[in-house]
Design an enzyme around this catalytic site. Sequence first.
Site, PDB file in Angstrom:
ATOM      1  N   CYS A 125       0.830  -1.208   0.000  1.00  0.00           N
ATOM      2  CA  CYS A 125       0.000   0.000   0.000  1.00  0.00           C
ATOM      3  C   CYS A 125       0.869   1.265   0.000  1.00  0.00           C
ATOM      4  O   CYS A 125       1.474   1.584  -1.012  1.00  0.00           O
ATOM      5  CB  CYS A 125      -0.984  -0.024   1.168  1.00  0.00           C
ATOM      6  SG  CYS A 125      -2.351   1.153   0.966  1.00  0.00           S
ATOM      7  N   HIS A 224      -3.714  -4.683   0.743  1.00  0.00           N
ATOM      8  CA  HIS A 224      -3.181  -5.140   2.028  1.00  0.00           C
ATOM      9  C   HIS A 224      -3.299  -6.661   2.130  1.00  0.00           C
ATOM     10  O   HIS A 224      -4.307  -7.182   2.615  1.00  0.00           O
ATOM     11  CB  HIS A 224      -3.954  -4.489   3.178  1.00  0.00           C
ATOM     12  CG  HIS A 224      -3.588  -3.071   3.424  1.00  0.00           C
ATOM     13  ND1 HIS A 224      -2.606  -2.683   4.316  1.00  0.00           N
ATOM     14  CD2 HIS A 224      -4.069  -1.926   2.874  1.00  0.00           C
ATOM     15  CE1 HIS A 224      -2.500  -1.369   4.317  1.00  0.00           C
ATOM     16  NE2 HIS A 224      -3.376  -0.882   3.444  1.00  0.00           N
ATOM     17  N   GLU A 226      -1.984  -8.685   4.125  1.00  0.00           N
ATOM     18  CA  GLU A 226      -2.045  -9.168   5.508  1.00  0.00           C
ATOM     19  C   GLU A 226      -3.474  -9.299   6.031  1.00  0.00           C
ATOM     20  O   GLU A 226      -3.744 -10.093   6.942  1.00  0.00           O
ATOM     21  CB  GLU A 226      -1.227  -8.260   6.444  1.00  0.00           C
ATOM     22  CG  GLU A 226      -1.818  -6.887   6.732  1.00  0.00           C
ATOM     23  CD  GLU A 226      -1.461  -5.827   5.710  1.00  0.00           C
ATOM     24  OE1 GLU A 226      -1.625  -4.636   6.023  1.00  0.00           O
ATOM     25  OE2 GLU A 226      -1.011  -6.193   4.603  1.00  0.00           O
TER      26      GLU A 226
END
Length: 250
Positions: A125, A224, A226
């Site tokens: 990002c 993202h 994660e």
Amino acid sequence: MNDTRAAHRPLVAVPARFSASASALRHAAEVNARALVEAVWRAGGEPATIHPHAPGGVCDPAQAAARLARFDAVLLPGGGDLAPHRYGAHEAHAAVYDVDDEQDAFDLEVARQALALRLPLLAVCRGLQVVNTALGGTLHQDMGGPGREHRHLRHPVSLTPGSAVAAVTGADKAEASCYHHQHVDRLGSGLTATAYAADGTVEAVELEAAGPGTGGWFLAVQWHPEDTAREDPAQQRLFDALVAAARGTR
């Protein structure tokens, strides 16, 4: 994971993000998302948060290089916006938020030095935007407000066949979890866009010179990974690939 692998985890530098408050600590804090560091840990890496030191908005290149030399890889995480002057804009859009001059200077120098040292580098990002800026690229400061920005949004992303991001994820499409209102305008020197959202937003960039066996593994995604890596193997593979490349530097 066997005991031998656990005992020899590659060290992954993750620059901290400044936070104005943290109730449990009673003070302003330096933080990283738990989901991010857990994804690195699951991949077999040792995530190490590093302090962003760039007093006066200036980061000493030699000091940054010396600090990174002890690490096996770098992960540039998400965060607030880069100051528009960092990529040559004369005015800031009203939507620009959480700008911190010390954070900007440190992250930009970390990106430059990680690439120069040919450390494996995964940028997420804001991290993608930092690398793009460090290489002379520019950003759109705002995507057009509610309804056009990619905040709290999961959407499909098309991956370029034959690209590193397609090879790593093992897919030609990925379900991306996004939180951003800025995106790439002009690509930085040597960067190639290798993933796009349906609206044309650049969702991943790569360097032609980076790749397996070069010691310079690099990948940057605008989303993202994660957020969904725990349940989505394609997203976890981005962190697995970073740690695998880090093992190759030893």
